[in-house]
Write a protein that holds these residues in place. Structure first.
Motif, PDB file in Angstrom:
ATOM      1  N   ALA A 176       0.809  -1.217   0.000  1.00 39.30           N
ATOM      2  CA  ALA A 176       0.000   0.000   0.000  1.00 39.30           C
ATOM      3  C   ALA A 176       0.844   1.270   0.000  1.00 39.30           C
ATOM      4  CB  ALA A 176      -0.943  -0.005   1.204  1.00 39.30           C
ATOM      5  N   VAL A 177       2.000   1.239   0.662  1.00 39.98           N
ATOM      6  CA  VAL A 177       2.817   2.449   0.779  1.00 39.98           C
ATOM      7  C   VAL A 177       3.322   2.950  -0.580  1.00 39.98           C
ATOM      8  CG1 VAL A 177       4.999   3.357   1.678  1.00 39.98           C
ATOM      9  CG2 VAL A 177       3.427   2.141   3.196  1.00 39.98           C
ATOM     10  N   PRO A 178       3.867   2.096  -1.456  1.00 40.64           N
ATOM     11  CA  PRO A 178       4.270   2.593  -2.778  1.00 40.64           C
ATOM     12  C   PRO A 178       3.104   3.182  -3.567  1.00 40.64           C
ATOM     13  CG  PRO A 178       5.261   0.456  -2.355  1.00 40.64           C
ATOM     14  CD  PRO A 178       4.272   0.687  -1.262  1.00 40.64           C
ATOM     15  N   TYR A 179       1.922   2.593  -3.410  1.00 39.46           N
ATOM     16  CA  TYR A 179       0.731   3.118  -4.080  1.00 39.46           C
ATOM     17  C   TYR A 179       0.393   4.508  -3.556  1.00 39.46           C
ATOM     18  CZ  TYR A 179      -4.170   3.290  -5.651  1.00 39.46           C
ATOM     19  OH  TYR A 179      -5.363   3.655  -6.220  1.00 39.46           O
ATOM     20  N   ALA A 180       0.436   4.662  -2.222  1.00 40.85           N
ATOM     21  CA  ALA A 180       0.174   5.975  -1.624  1.00 40.85           C
ATOM     22  C   ALA A 180       1.203   7.001  -2.078  1.00 40.85           C
ATOM     23  CB  ALA A 180       0.176   5.855  -0.102  1.00 40.85           C
ATOM     24  N   ASN A 181       2.466   6.595  -2.142  1.00 37.70           N
ATOM     25  CA  ASN A 181       3.516   7.518  -2.582  1.00 37.70           C
ATOM     26  C   ASN A 181       3.349   7.920  -4.038  1.00 37.70           C
ATOM     27  OD1 ASN A 181       4.928   7.815  -0.187  1.00 37.70           O
ATOM     28  ND2 ASN A 181       6.290   6.094  -0.575  1.00 37.70           N
ATOM     29  N   ALA A 182       2.918   6.977  -4.876  1.00 33.34           N
ATOM     30  CA  ALA A 182       2.703   7.278  -6.296  1.00 33.34           C
ATOM     31  C   ALA A 182       1.592   8.306  -6.472  1.00 33.34           C
ATOM     32  CB  ALA A 182       2.376   6.002  -7.065  1.00 33.34           C
ATOM     33  N   ILE A 183       0.525   8.162  -5.692  1.00 30.73           N
ATOM     34  CA  ILE A 183      -0.577   9.132  -5.747  1.00 30.73           C
ATOM     35  C   ILE A 183      -0.092  10.497  -5.267  1.00 30.73           C
ATOM     36  CG2 ILE A 183      -2.804   9.744  -4.707  1.00 30.73           C
ATOM     37  CD1 ILE A 183      -3.454   6.726  -4.731  1.00 30.73           C
TER      38      ILE A 183
END
Length: 349
Positions: A273-280
């Motif tokens: 989830a963290v890489p996804y949050a960072n990408a957003i």
């Protein structure tokens, strides 16, 4: 108004290690997904449950507070305030305490006789909420210093989940990600820019509050946590932080890139989830995110203590050079988000 800083940090991790593989093996019905791969959690620490050495929330908090004070310039009697921010409040084994406050009991135990004491509870954003309050008290000149402390014996929700999960997908799967810990911070007034909390802001989006609920189980005597991860870990929820910080910086006439953060620490809720949050966030704020620091693989989600367990661990391993600027992002039931900006130079473990 004066800025505050992190003056010292302490932590305590129980010695017992339980792997994700061991937990999954105990389920009546295995999940339809690879929990270890999705969460990144290989193992977590679990509090001692032997009667002669039982580690309840209070015991974990005390050990962390004593560790923190062992490297602080302040003696317990010098502390002006103690804020306890635990979700779990077990004392004397499994009994749950609301009064007297955990903070007052901790103050009495460590010898902080003059301290103002109070408890707060804000789900997994507890320690950051305590930091927010203490930062404001120091900035306003109400107190000179203080401690934020949390002890979390939260793995009983994992035991409930193991007993009750009977489907391939269950709202209690997130309960299998938690680990026990204690953590404590002393804050005081910053004396230079090398050690300073630049700003901390928090916000709640209550429309998401039903997605993660802790309560007594309706099926067994235990406590349970019900989390709809499919709805929690989506773009609408992850937009809350960059939108909030972006608006804050815009009012200051600054951009995210101007902040020049060296590292980012997220709540330890999942490696995927963290890489996804960072990408957003990178898309919304128009610049790449700094490298993220994490320890989720060996400690799991330690709830209120998670950000500062990361900080303690990385300082211990000397992975944070003096002068580093960190961004700390809460994520909690409620749903709570926000951001803390700090430069750290003399904080040691």
């Amino acid at each position: 108004m004066s800025n505050s800083r992190f003056e010292s940090i302490g932590a305590y991790m129980p010695s017992k290690v339980v792997t994700t593989e061991e937990l999954i093996a105990r389920l009546k019905v295995p999940p339809s997904f690879d929990l270890e791969r999705i969460t990144g959690i290989k193992e977590r620490r679990v509090h001692d449950t032997r009667p002669e050495s039982y580690e309840d929330s209070f015991a974990l908090a005390i050990k962390a507070a004593e560790d923190c004070l062992s490297r602080s310039r302040y003696a317990p009697a010098d502390l002006d305030v103690i804020i306890s921010s635990s979700i779990t409040r077990s004392k004397h084994g499994t009994r749950m305490y609301m009064e007297p406050s955990f903070a007052s009991s901790i103050a009495k135990h460590v010898g902080a006789r003059k301290a103002i004491t109070f408890d707060i509870s804000n789900a997994c954003a507890g320690m950051l909420s305590g930091t927010y309050i203490l930062d404001r008290m120091i900035r306003a000149g109400i107190v000179r210093n203080g401690m934020v402390v949390s002890g979390e014996a939260i793995t009983p929700i994992s035991e409930t989940a193991v007993e009750e999960i009977s489907e391939k997908y269950d709202l209690q799967f997130a309960s299998l990600s938690v680990g026990d810990s204690g953590c404590a911070l002393v804050l005081d007034e910053a004396v230079d820019d090398a050690d300073k909390i630049h700003y901390i802001e928090m916000m709640t989006a209550s429309e998401h509050s039903h997605l993660c609920l802790g309560m007594p189980s309706g099926r067994t005597p235990g406590v349970a946590l019900y989390t709809d991860n499919r709805k929690m870990h989506n773009e609408a929820r992850f937009m809350l932080w960059p939108n909030t910080q972006g608006s804050y910086l815009e009012k200051q006439g600054r951009t995210f890139a101007d902040e020049q953060f060296d590292y980012i620490i997220h709540h330890q809720f999942g490696a995927a989830a963290v890489p996804y949050a960072n990408a957003i966030a990178a898309r919304e704020l128009g610049t790449p995110m700094p490298p993220d620091l994490n320890v989720i693989h060996k400690y799991g989600n330690t709830s209120t203590t998670s950000h500062f367990i990361v900080l303690h661990d990385q300082l211990s391993d000397q992975n944070i050079p003096a002068g580093s600027k960190l961004l700390i992002i809460p994520a909690a039931s409620g749903v709570v988000t926000g951001f803390l900006s700090t430069t750290i130079s003399s904080l040691k473990v």
